[in-house]
Design an enzyme around this catalytic site. Structure first.
Site, PDB file in Angstrom:
ATOM      1  CD  GLU A   1       3.473   3.838   1.120  1.00 47.74           C
ATOM      2  OE1 GLU A   1       3.009   4.807   1.932  1.00 47.74           O
ATOM      3  OE2 GLU A   1       2.661   2.785   0.663  1.00 47.74           O
TER       4      GLU A   1
ATOM      5  CG  HIS B   1      -0.406   0.739  -0.813  1.00 48.59           C
ATOM      6  ND1 HIS B   1      -0.907  -0.196   0.631  1.00 48.59           N
ATOM      7  CD2 HIS B   1      -0.115   1.943  -0.421  1.00 48.59           C
ATOM      8  CE1 HIS B   1      -0.687   0.587   1.288  1.00 48.59           C
ATOM      9  NE2 HIS B   1      -0.121   1.816   1.324  1.00 48.59           N
TER      10      HIS B   1
ATOM     11  CB  SER C   1       3.628   6.051  10.891  1.00 49.65           C
ATOM     12  OG  SER C   1       2.975   4.837  11.036  1.00 49.65           O
TER      13      SER C   1
ATOM     14  CD  GLU D   1      -2.912  -0.858   3.356  1.00 47.35           C
ATOM     15  OE1 GLU D   1      -3.428  -0.418   2.418  1.00 47.35           O
ATOM     16  OE2 GLU D   1      -2.335  -0.476   4.423  1.00 47.35           O
TER      17      GLU D   1
ATOM     18  CE  LYS E   1      -3.162   3.118   3.809  1.00 43.36           C
ATOM     19  NZ  LYS E   1      -2.285   2.322   4.692  1.00 43.36           N
TER      20      LYS E   1
HETATM   21  P1  PGA Z   1      -0.192   5.292   7.013  1.00 43.87           P
HETATM   22  O1  PGA Z   1      -0.231   4.814   5.659  1.00 43.87           O
HETATM   23  O2  PGA Z   1       0.304   6.798   6.914  1.00 43.87           O
HETATM   24  O3  PGA Z   1      -1.351   5.190   7.622  1.00 43.87           O
HETATM   25  O4  PGA Z   1       0.997   4.719   7.637  1.00 43.87           O
HETATM   26  C1  PGA Z   1       0.746   5.120   4.460  1.00 43.87           C
HETATM   27  C2  PGA Z   1       0.081   4.247   3.236  1.00 43.87           C
HETATM   28  O5  PGA Z   1      -0.261   3.013   3.486  1.00 43.87           O
HETATM   29  O6  PGA Z   1       0.441   4.820   2.255  1.00 43.87           O
END
Ligand code: PGA
Length: 250
Positions: free
Chosen positions: A167, A95, A213, A97, A11
């Site tokens: 995800e 993704h 996570s 985000e 990220k």
């Molecule tokens: P995280 O993120 O392991 O911090 O939950 C996973 C991702 O967004 O690819």
């Protein structure tokens, strides 16, 4: 049959120097591992430096996004061939985000998947439902829509290397992991849906990563599920120790 893939999504963390430092620390920790693939996706400015530091290792380089045009007047965008020139093999697309904060849609995801394939990059296409959608019983319809639209007009021949990352949005960066049964159920659904769209040969060979996570403590039980072929790791990919422990799941 499917070689596991453990991918780190950094990220918006790590400068080039910080990324190189990580790569140098990671190298001895994953030395000699060849029964699973490993990938790290730094931010754009760190790609070249981290790629250079990973060269002597078996860890592959990935990018977190790309633009679909080959070049042109598109301020702020990065073209597929620029990623290839930096040494990328993989590119993360869609993704949550990016969908949530940057206007990514199934249609832009589709264009990016096509551009990645054309450039010879392995697309890691992300899908997943929000908490609200899960509570409303919409998980499968959402996955269905994201996959159908994201892969529209593509054919199996183009997608031999396709990776899908499931995800659940409510599990990203929250410490809440989907139960292994919830994850397996979604992965099974994704695989059968891809089989319907693109044929069972592609679907059976396709790697589906779980993300949200993932930690050294939960990777083994996730990887024990029949349709979970790897992980897309955010937070726990930022430290060589935790990332290498995830890579070494058994
Ligand atoms: P995280 O993120 O392991 O911090 O939950 C996973 C991702 O967004 O690819």
């Amino acid at each position: 049959m499917r070689k596991p893939l453990i991918a780190g999504n950094w990220k918006m963390y790590k400068t080039p120097a910080e990324g190189v430092d990580f790569a140098r620390q990671l190298a001895p920790l994953v030395d000699g591992i060849n029964d699973r693939d490993i990938m790290i996706a730094p931010a754009f400015p760190a790609l070249e430096a981290v790629g250079g530091a990973l060269k002597p290792t078996s860890v592959a380089l990935g990018a977190q996004d790309l633009f679909w045009e080959a070049d042109g007047a598109y301020t702020g965008q990065v073209a597929p061939r620029m990623l290839v020139a930096c040494g990328c093999r993989y590119v993360i697309i869609g993704h949550s985000e990016r969908r949530q904060y940057f206007g990514e849609t199934d249609e832009t995801v589709r264009r990016k998947v096509i551009a990645a394939v054309k450039a010879g990059l392995v697309p890691v296409m992300c899908v997943g439902e929000t908490e609200k959608e899960r509570e409303a019983g919409q998980t499968f319809p959402i996955l269905d829509k994201q996959i159908k639209n994201g892969l529209k007009d593509l054919i199996a021949d183009d997608l031999a290397a396709l990776v899908i990352a499931y995800e659940p949005v409510w599990a990203i960066g929250t410490g809440k992991t989907a139960t292994v049964d919830q994850a397996q159920e979604a992965h099974r659904f994704i695989r059968s849906h891809v089989a319907e769209l693109l044929g069972s040969t592609l679907a059976e060979g396709m790697r589906i990563l779980y993300g949200g996570s993932v930690k050294p403590e939960n990777i083994s039980e996730l990887m024990a599920m029949p349709d979970i072929d790897g992980a897309l790791v955010g937070g726990a990919s930022l430290k060589p120790d935790s990332f290498s422990r995830i890579v070494k799941f058994n």
